[in-house]
Enzyme design. Structure first.
Site, PDB file in Angstrom:
ATOM      1  N   HIS A  77      -1.338 -61.648 -65.485  1.00  0.00           N
ATOM      2  CA  HIS A  77      -0.204 -60.968 -64.828  1.00  0.00           C
ATOM      3  C   HIS A  77       0.511 -61.895 -63.839  1.00  0.00           C
ATOM      4  O   HIS A  77       1.013 -61.447 -62.808  1.00  0.00           O
ATOM      5  CB  HIS A  77      -0.655 -59.697 -64.092  1.00  0.00           C
ATOM      6  N   ASN A 150      -1.050 -50.238 -66.814  1.00  0.00           N
ATOM      7  CA  ASN A 150      -0.295 -50.985 -67.817  1.00  0.00           C
ATOM      8  C   ASN A 150       0.701 -50.068 -68.513  1.00  0.00           C
ATOM      9  O   ASN A 150       0.676 -48.853 -68.306  1.00  0.00           O
ATOM     10  CB  ASN A 150      -1.245 -51.558 -68.886  1.00  0.00           C
ATOM     11  N   HIS A 341      -5.616 -53.616 -55.903  1.00  0.00           N
ATOM     12  CA  HIS A 341      -7.072 -53.509 -56.060  1.00  0.00           C
ATOM     13  C   HIS A 341      -7.393 -52.093 -56.538  1.00  0.00           C
ATOM     14  O   HIS A 341      -7.004 -51.116 -55.883  1.00  0.00           O
ATOM     15  CB  HIS A 341      -7.735 -53.798 -54.696  1.00  0.00           C
ATOM     16  N   TYR A 364     -10.837 -57.350 -58.465  1.00  0.00           N
ATOM     17  CA  TYR A 364      -9.550 -57.458 -57.760  1.00  0.00           C
ATOM     18  C   TYR A 364      -9.715 -57.984 -56.335  1.00  0.00           C
ATOM     19  O   TYR A 364      -8.938 -58.825 -55.877  1.00  0.00           O
ATOM     20  CB  TYR A 364      -8.805 -56.118 -57.804  1.00  0.00           C
TER      21      TYR A 364
HETATM   22 FE1  HDE Z   1      -6.400 -56.487 -64.442  1.00  0.00          FE
HETATM   23  N1  HDE Z   1      -6.577 -58.114 -63.238  1.00  0.00           N
HETATM   24  N2  HDE Z   1      -8.300 -56.769 -65.063  1.00  0.00           N
HETATM   25  N3  HDE Z   1      -6.210 -54.978 -65.784  1.00  0.00           N
HETATM   26  N4  HDE Z   1      -4.526 -56.206 -63.871  1.00  0.00           N
HETATM   27  C1  HDE Z   1      -5.605 -58.599 -62.462  1.00  0.00           C
HETATM   28  O1  HDE Z   1      -5.840 -59.207 -60.211  1.00  0.00           O
HETATM   29  C2  HDE Z   1      -9.216 -57.538 -64.459  1.00  0.00           C
HETATM   30  C3  HDE Z   1      -7.165 -54.522 -66.643  1.00  0.00           C
HETATM   31  C4  HDE Z   1      -3.707 -55.187 -64.209  1.00  0.00           C
HETATM   32  O2  HDE Z   1       0.943 -56.945 -60.275  1.00  0.00           O
HETATM   33  C5  HDE Z   1      -6.093 -59.674 -61.527  1.00  0.00           C
HETATM   34  O3  HDE Z   1      -4.416 -59.562 -58.491  1.00  0.00           O
HETATM   35  C6  HDE Z   1     -10.494 -57.365 -65.089  1.00  0.00           C
HETATM   36  C7  HDE Z   1      -6.796 -53.257 -67.190  1.00  0.00           C
HETATM   37  C8  HDE Z   1      -2.419 -55.351 -63.587  1.00  0.00           C
HETATM   38  O4  HDE Z   1      -0.470 -57.976 -58.966  1.00  0.00           O
HETATM   39  C9  HDE Z   1      -7.594 -59.733 -61.829  1.00  0.00           C
HETATM   40  C10 HDE Z   1     -10.296 -56.471 -66.111  1.00  0.00           C
HETATM   41  C11 HDE Z   1      -5.576 -52.968 -66.644  1.00  0.00           C
HETATM   42  C12 HDE Z   1      -2.522 -56.524 -62.849  1.00  0.00           C
HETATM   43  C13 HDE Z   1      -7.746 -58.699 -62.911  1.00  0.00           C
HETATM   44  C14 HDE Z   1      -8.922 -56.091 -66.076  1.00  0.00           C
HETATM   45  C15 HDE Z   1      -5.228 -54.044 -65.781  1.00  0.00           C
HETATM   46  C16 HDE Z   1      -3.849 -57.029 -63.036  1.00  0.00           C
HETATM   47  C17 HDE Z   1      -5.328 -60.966 -61.590  1.00  0.00           C
HETATM   48  C18 HDE Z   1     -11.309 -55.995 -67.117  1.00  0.00           C
HETATM   49  C19 HDE Z   1      -4.691 -51.748 -66.912  1.00  0.00           C
HETATM   50  C20 HDE Z   1      -1.425 -57.164 -62.030  1.00  0.00           C
HETATM   51  C21 HDE Z   1      -4.504 -61.048 -60.329  1.00  0.00           C
HETATM   52  C22 HDE Z   1     -12.138 -54.981 -66.627  1.00  0.00           C
HETATM   53  C23 HDE Z   1      -5.267 -50.514 -66.476  1.00  0.00           C
HETATM   54  C24 HDE Z   1      -1.354 -56.599 -60.656  1.00  0.00           C
HETATM   55  C25 HDE Z   1      -4.866 -59.884 -59.570  1.00  0.00           C
HETATM   56  C26 HDE Z   1      -0.204 -57.226 -59.909  1.00  0.00           C
HETATM   57  C27 HDE Z   1      -4.333 -58.178 -62.412  1.00  0.00           C
HETATM   58  C28 HDE Z   1      -8.946 -58.398 -63.436  1.00  0.00           C
HETATM   59  C29 HDE Z   1      -8.358 -55.211 -67.024  1.00  0.00           C
HETATM   60  C30 HDE Z   1      -3.974 -54.057 -65.057  1.00  0.00           C
HETATM   61  C31 HDE Z   1      -8.147 -61.093 -62.195  1.00  0.00           C
HETATM   62  C32 HDE Z   1     -11.779 -58.053 -64.717  1.00  0.00           C
HETATM   63  C33 HDE Z   1      -7.623 -52.391 -68.162  1.00  0.00           C
HETATM   64  C34 HDE Z   1      -1.218 -54.439 -63.725  1.00  0.00           C
HETATM   65  O5  HDE Z   1      -8.338 -59.344 -60.712  1.00  0.00           O
END
Ligand code: HDE
Length: 717
Positions: A77, A150, A341, A364
């Site tokens: 993202h 999402n 987060h 997060y």
């Molecule tokens: Fe994320 N995801 N994600 N994700 N995600 C990040 O956090 C993570 C997942 C989503 O505009 C990171 O700040 C793991 C699902 C959005 O700043 C990180 C898993 C969904 C955004 C991270 C998922 C999301 C992130 C990278 C598996 C939809 C952007 C930078 C369990 C429900 C937020 C950050 C923004 C961002 C980890 C899966 C949505 C690395 C471990 C499912 C919208 O923390």
């Protein structure tokens, strides 16, 4: 002060941000230490042609700051843009949740929403085929609630421990860092082909949902099952939705590829400009509720994030509305530094044991520590809650708060026990006392083993055109995969989703089509409440009665009929569209009646893919000029190819002859006398019927797309 503020302990979000905002207009240049600087174009030298001196503190401060301007981009993202706004609940949700922001319809809770792509790095194009992030920060009176969702309601994997594998496979390959922002390569499909649980999400990824027309026209989903908890401690399972009031619309693949080159900022520009023009995007907040007693009433496990709750089974109740009405002042300070987060929860909202969500609850906070350099990121203006913060946390990189007093521990007597524990009432956060038992096991529940039935549900709920787009998307994606073995394995999985689909995809990617369907190894329990079609999944069934905020290109040249332009413009603008006059060059065009018309954009800077519809007014001399222009004819032909509304008046109707479109498309409109509207092409040769023309043209634009078989013959989408 904007209206998206709420009073809270004498604070509000605007005041919070204002304290940190620099208003540099009419101010003099200073160093970061406040020393006034009269000259910043030359470094301090020993002689005009001599070496730069170490003592030049202004030079060193400026360059050092510049050298440190970047922070690590998000692992996923990374490419995003954001907007401020507010949320209002329609009626008190007291029965379901004690969350403060869900009680009072008169309260506007400030929000900050960041939209993003997932795979690409910060400078990648907006319109790539990808999932879109839809992350909302609610600054409620009882703390910050983040809904980090999402634009697709499911995910690729069921357990967070697979996330690094998924992302490594999807990201550019490690040897050469190719390709950027695309899943169309070997490692991504190798992973998908070995992870059958990804198949439902892969169907979404192949669909037009992966190519939103606008962030204002896409749905948002919390994905996981959460809990709503009321003041009596009763908990219910909930899924969260955002429903855009403009409907759900997409680009075609051809448009998105062209836009990626012509305007890589297409989606962020669209949102930015819409807000600047007062077209504030609105999304209704929806909830689906399952009572605890019904946890096992469905054939899917509600803790499995690869499953939707079909809306036809469990309706989405729209409980409030979010309006985005203000662009950020500073990209870095707000959009880049915002830290979401999933663990930012408020009283009344809790999590479930979904193993994907559980992993996110760790990830997060951890990622923000690295990205923002330490534990004090919650003090940054964009992350600060609107209510007051009191605790004994101290120090760390970039501590902003100047804590007073001697004590930074609890319990203490020297500070009278402050900050005191909050009372154990409904305004304080207590975790839902879910009963948990079991052996420690590194494993997965049997109920998570249904990998295919909802992939099938999704595919079969699509219209024929949407299905065809999915086949073509698969031809592109898998066509880029060099490994025959991977392609074959994917077809093996597709064949467990839908035989016909597998055959159609196989034919385009050099794989022998399967001769019969393969039964999935796991069949979900039958006899439970289920559906085999979900019309809510198809964009064909979205809102199609508005042309609000659509962009219409009006192609003009010297000699254009000015009256027609003005009347059509008025008719369209009254319905909320934006008209842009496109001329051969910037400056003015001279209308047939002698008036000078100010051109909005010049032809070389725009393209049909940037508009929702095109209009060419009449005017004999003007049409003679436009006829000579290959790019004008291409503009019209391409609009047709993408199924958009085309409006042609008087002499402009004859341009159709030169576009190269098939006769079966052009002959009807060319020979028609009155207003004619077929295949999205609306024509009129009779100025007396301009009002009827406008009505028909508006209806054609509102349909958004006019798919027809001959478009495919004309040129593939
Ligand atoms: Fe994320 N995801 N994600 N994700 N995600 C990040 O956090 C993570 C997942 C989503 O505009 C990171 O700040 C793991 C699902 C959005 O700043 C990180 C898993 C969904 C955004 C991270 C998922 C999301 C992130 C990278 C598996 C939809 C952007 C930078 C369990 C429900 C937020 C950050 C923004 C961002 C980890 C899966 C949505 C690395 C471990 C499912 C919208 O923390």
């Amino acid at each position: 002060m904007s209206d998206n503020t709420i009073p809270s302990n004498g604070h509000n979000k605007e005041q919070n941000l204002d304290e940190f905002r620099e208003h540099a207009e009419k101010q003099q240049l200073t160093t970061n230490e406040g020393v006034r600087i009269p000259h910043t174009d030359d470094s301090l030298k020993a002689g005009e042609r001599g070496p730069t001196l170490m003592e030049d503190f202004h030079f060193r401060e400026k360059i050092t700051h510049f050298d440190h301007e970047r922070i690590p981009e998000r692992v996923v993202h990374a490419r995003g843009n954001a907007a401020h706004g507010y949320f209002q609940v329609y009626e008190p949700m007291t029965e379901y949740s004690k969350a403060a922001f869900l009680q009072d319809p008169s309260v506007k809770t400030p929000v900050f929403v960041r939209f993003s792509t997932v795979a690409g790095s910060r400078g990648s194009a907006d319109t790539v085929r990808d999932v879109r992030g839809f992350a909302t920060k609610f600054y409620t009176t009882e703390g910050v609630f983040d809904l980090v969702g999402n634009n697709m309601p499911v995910f690729f994997i069921q357990d967070a421990i697979k996330f690094p594998d998924l992302i490594h496979a999807v990201k550019p390959e490690p040897r050469d860092e190719i390709p950027q922002a695309a899943t169309a390569h070997d490692t991504a499909w190798d992973f998908f082909s070995l992870m059958p649980e990804s198949m439902h999400m892969v169907m979404w990824l192949l669909s037009d949902r992966a190519l939103p027309r606008s962030q204002r026209m896409m749905e948002g989903f919390g994905v996981h099952t959460f809990r709503l908890v009321n003041a009596q401690g009763k908990s219910r399972f909930v899924k969260f939705h955002w429903k855009p009031l403009l409907g759900v619309h997409s680009l075609t693949w051809d448009e998105s590829q062209k836009l990626a080159g012509q305007d890589p900022d297409w989606l962020r520009r669209d949102l930015w400009e819409a807000i600047e023009m007062g077209d504030y995007p609105e999304y209704e907040f929806g909830i689906q509720i399952i009572e605890e007693a019904d946890e096992f009433a469905f054939p899917f496990d509600i803790l499995d994030a690869t499953k939707i709750w079909p809306e036809e089974l469990i309706p989405v109740r729209r409980i409030g509305k979010m309006t985005l009405n203000r662009n950020p002042d500073n990209y870095f300070a707000e959009t880049e530094q915002v830290a979401f987060h999933t663990g930012n929860l408020v009283p009344g909202i809790d999590v479930t044991d979904d193993p994907l969500l559980q992993g996110r609850l760790f990830s997060y906070l951890d990622t923000q520590l690295l990205r923002l350099g330490g534990p004090n990121f919650a003090e940054l203006p964009i992350n600060r809650p609107v209510n007051e913060v009191h605790n004994n946390q101290r120090e760390g990189h970039m501590r902003y708060t100047i804590n007073t007093g001697r004590t930074s521990y609890f319990p203490n007597s020297l500070s009278g026990g402050y900050p005191q524990l909050a009372p154990k009432d409904e305004r304080s956060y207590t975790h839902y006392p879910e009963r948990v038992e079991g052996r420690k096991v590194r494993g997965r529940s049997e109920s998570f083993k249904d990998y295919f039935s909802q992939a099938t549900l999704f595919l079969r709920s699509m219209s024929p055109v949407e299905q065809q787009h999915m086949v073509e998307a698969a031809h592109f994606e898998l066509g880029k995969v060099k490994s025959q073995e991977v392609r074959e394995r994917v077809i093996g999985l597709f064949n467990q989703i839908d035989h016909d689909f597998a055959v159609r995809v196989a034919k385009g990617i050099g794989v022998t089509p399967p001769t019969s369907a393969t039964k999935p190894s796991y069949i979900p329990p039958t006899g439970k409440r289920n559906v085999d079609r979900s019309p809510a999944l198809s964009m064909e069934n979205t809102i199609k009665d508005t042309i609000k905020s659509r962009r219409i290109a009006v192609l003009i040249a010297d000699g254009v009929n000015e009256t027609e332009i003005q009347r059509v413009k008025k008719g369209l603008e009254e319905r909320g569209t934006h008209i842009e006059l496109i001329g051969p060059h910037l400056g003015t065009v001279k209308a047939a009646g002698g008036q000078q018309l100010m051109v909005d954009k010049s032809a070389p800077t725009v393209n049909s893919v940037m508009y929702d519809a095109v209009l060419v007014p009449g005017g004999q001399q003007g049409i003679v000029a436009l006829r000579e222009s290959g790019s004008v004819l291409h503009f019209i032909a391409e609009a047709f190819k993408h199924g958009k509304a085309i409006g042609l008046l008087d002499e402009a109707v004859d341009l159709l002859r030169l576009t190269g479109l098939p006769d079966q498309v052009t002959s009807g409109p060319i020979s028609a006398k009155g207003v004619n509207a077929v295949n999205g092409i609306v024509t009129s040769r009779n100025q007396g019927e301009l009002d009827a023309f406008i009505t028909q043209f508006v209806a054609a634009i509102a349909r958004h797309r006019h798919w027809q078989p001959m478009m495919r013959e004309f040129v593939p989408m």
